[in-house]
Design a protein around this motif. Structure first.
Motif, PDB file in Angstrom:
ATOM      1  N   VAL A 153       0.876  -1.171   0.000  1.00 20.47           N
ATOM      2  CA  VAL A 153       0.000   0.000   0.000  1.00 20.47           C
ATOM      3  C   VAL A 153       0.912   1.219   0.000  1.00 20.47           C
ATOM      4  O   VAL A 153       1.972   1.198   0.629  1.00 20.47           O
TER       5      VAL A 153
ATOM      6  N   HIS B 130       1.340   5.716   0.164  1.00 18.37           N
ATOM      7  CA  HIS B 130       0.749   6.971   0.615  1.00 18.37           C
ATOM      8  C   HIS B 130       1.573   8.107   0.037  1.00 18.37           C
ATOM      9  O   HIS B 130       2.684   8.367   0.494  1.00 18.37           O
TER      10      HIS B 130
ATOM     11  N   LEU C  42      -4.482   7.127   1.031  1.00 17.17           N
ATOM     12  CA  LEU C  42      -3.891   5.799   0.883  1.00 17.17           C
ATOM     13  C   LEU C  42      -4.295   5.188  -0.455  1.00 17.17           C
ATOM     14  O   LEU C  42      -5.418   5.386  -0.919  1.00 17.17           O
TER      15      LEU C  42
ATOM     16  N   TRP D  50      -4.071   1.352  -2.296  1.00 19.75           N
ATOM     17  CA  TRP D  50      -3.683  -0.059  -2.324  1.00 19.75           C
ATOM     18  C   TRP D  50      -2.953  -0.319  -3.641  1.00 19.75           C
ATOM     19  O   TRP D  50      -3.391   0.151  -4.703  1.00 19.75           O
TER      20      TRP D  50
ATOM     21  N   ILE E 204      -1.490  -7.260  -4.090  1.00 22.03           N
ATOM     22  CA  ILE E 204      -1.598  -8.364  -3.145  1.00 22.03           C
ATOM     23  C   ILE E 204      -1.009  -9.608  -3.802  1.00 22.03           C
ATOM     24  O   ILE E 204      -1.111  -9.786  -5.020  1.00 22.03           O
TER      25      ILE E 204
ATOM     26  N   TYR F  38      -3.319  -6.285  -8.876  1.00 24.62           N
ATOM     27  CA  TYR F  38      -2.689  -4.970  -8.838  1.00 24.62           C
ATOM     28  C   TYR F  38      -3.714  -3.851  -8.996  1.00 24.62           C
ATOM     29  O   TYR F  38      -4.764  -4.035  -9.618  1.00 24.62           O
TER      30      TYR F  38
ATOM     31  N   TYR G 184       4.271   0.899   2.007  1.00 25.72           N
ATOM     32  CA  TYR G 184       4.137   0.014   3.153  1.00 25.72           C
ATOM     33  C   TYR G 184       3.870  -1.414   2.686  1.00 25.72           C
ATOM     34  O   TYR G 184       3.073  -1.629   1.754  1.00 25.72           O
TER      35      TYR G 184
ATOM     36  N   TYR H 138      -9.802   6.289   6.933  1.00 25.00           N
ATOM     37  CA  TYR H 138     -10.052   5.789   5.585  1.00 25.00           C
ATOM     38  C   TYR H 138     -10.932   4.555   5.631  1.00 25.00           C
ATOM     39  O   TYR H 138     -10.717   3.661   6.461  1.00 25.00           O
TER      40      TYR H 138
ATOM     41  N   GLN I 191     -12.109   1.186   3.333  1.00 26.96           N
ATOM     42  CA  GLN I 191     -11.541   0.339   2.281  1.00 26.96           C
ATOM     43  C   GLN I 191     -12.549  -0.747   1.933  1.00 26.96           C
ATOM     44  O   GLN I 191     -13.131  -1.362   2.834  1.00 26.96           O
TER      45      GLN I 191
ATOM     46  N   TYR J  85     -11.343  -6.861  -6.670  1.00 31.29           N
ATOM     47  CA  TYR J  85     -10.079  -6.238  -7.038  1.00 31.29           C
ATOM     48  C   TYR J  85     -10.308  -5.252  -8.188  1.00 31.29           C
ATOM     49  O   TYR J  85     -11.152  -5.500  -9.061  1.00 31.29           O
ATOM     50  N   PRO J  86      -9.537  -4.156  -8.177  1.00 29.19           N
ATOM     51  CA  PRO J  86      -8.556  -3.780  -7.171  1.00 29.19           C
ATOM     52  C   PRO J  86      -9.215  -3.301  -5.887  1.00 29.19           C
ATOM     53  O   PRO J  86     -10.258  -2.639  -5.919  1.00 29.19           O
ATOM     54  N   LEU J  87      -8.609  -3.659  -4.772  1.00 27.28           N
ATOM     55  CA  LEU J  87      -9.079  -3.128  -3.502  1.00 27.28           C
ATOM     56  C   LEU J  87      -8.896  -1.609  -3.548  1.00 27.28           C
ATOM     57  O   LEU J  87      -7.932  -1.115  -4.132  1.00 27.28           O
ATOM     58  N   THR J  88      -9.822  -0.885  -2.942  1.00 24.39           N
ATOM     59  CA  THR J  88      -9.729   0.570  -3.010  1.00 24.39           C
ATOM     60  C   THR J  88     -10.015   1.194  -1.649  1.00 24.39           C
ATOM     61  O   THR J  88     -10.774   0.639  -0.840  1.00 24.39           O
ATOM     62  N   PHE J  89      -9.402   2.355  -1.436  1.00 28.40           N
ATOM     63  CA  PHE J  89      -9.646   3.157  -0.240  1.00 28.40           C
ATOM     64  C   PHE J  89     -10.496   4.372  -0.610  1.00 28.40           C
ATOM     65  O   PHE J  89     -10.457   4.858  -1.753  1.00 28.40           O
ATOM     66  N   GLY J  90     -11.218   4.872   0.379  1.00 27.47           N
ATOM     67  CA  GLY J  90     -11.854   6.167   0.222  1.00 27.47           C
ATOM     68  C   GLY J  90     -10.805   7.269   0.285  1.00 27.47           C
ATOM     69  O   GLY J  90      -9.642   7.006   0.590  1.00 27.47           O
TER      70      GLY J  90
END
Lengths: 120, 107
Positions: free
Chosen positions: A37, A39, A45, A47, A50, A60, A95, B87, B89, B94-99
């Protein structure tokens, strides 16, 4: 106790490559999926990727697909992120993070991060 | 990709206040929603997973709720150590995403 220690960050020119490492200890590394992940300064953040516990499955973010490759060496308890064709927008703290105990892909332990700066 | 929109993006509050942060998903994500806390110079910390389950060691003043596309994080009584960016998530696909994050600052 779980420890994740990233290394390999630094200043790199646009278009060049860099490989990040994440040394894991305190848990059975080969039993957990692992994440990257990032920043970026002043941003939220993001991602990145994995990899499954055995390394057979990888996913990805669209922003890095085709340029970044995640891999792992289970006997060495180490996670990697190979970053090619780097762009200024890849500048960020990166990270590594351990998958949640329940295998649901939340991330319960994180490293301290390594800074990658892409600049000419 | 599933987009997560957090609101507000910034809020100013006092110690002891009740604070609520909303996360809206661009499509249904079932219960695959978590919340993280991020402080400057520190790694993110998982607070809540599966919408409402408190991660081990997280104080009970944090709670989560919601379903489908709308979710909330509530801090029942804001403490000095809670001033941070939060945040959401999604892990539905996929893809995993964050706010985009919600920064909670001291009033």
């Amino acid at each position: 106790q779980v420890q994740l220690v990233e290394s390999g960050g630094g200043v790199v020119q646009p278009g060049r490559s860099l490989r990040l490492s994440c040394a894991a200890s305190g848990f059975t590394f080969s039993s957990y999926a692992m994440h990257w992940v990032r920043h970026a300064p002043g941003k939220g953040l993001e991602w990145v990727a994995i990899i499954s516990d055995d390394g057979s499955k990888k996913y990805y973010a669209g922003s890095v697909k085709g340029r970044f490759t995640v891999s792992r060496d289970n006997p060495k308890n180490t996670l990697y992120l190979q970053m090619n064709s780097l762009k200024a927008e890849d500048t960020a703290v990166y990270y590594c993070a351990k998958d949640h105990d329940y295998g649901d892909h939340y991330t319960d332990y994180w490293g301290q991060g390594t800074l990658v700066t892409v600049s000419s | 990709d599933i987009q997560l929109t957090q609101s507000p993006s910034f809020l100013s509050a006092s110690v002891g206040d009740r604070v609520t942060i909303t996360c809206r998903a661009s499509q249904g994500i079932s219960s695959y929603l978590g919340w993280y806390q991020k402080k400057p110079g520190k790694a993110p910390k998982l607070l809540i997973y599966a919408v409402s389950t408190l991660q081990s060691g997280v104080p009970s003043r944090f709670s989560g709720s919601g379903s489908g596309t709308e979710f909330t994080l509530t801090i029942s009584s804001l403490q000095p150590e809670d001033f941070a960016t939060y945040y959401c998530q999604q892990l539905n696909s996929y893809p995993l995403t964050f706010g985009g994050g919600t920064k909670v600052e001291i009033k």
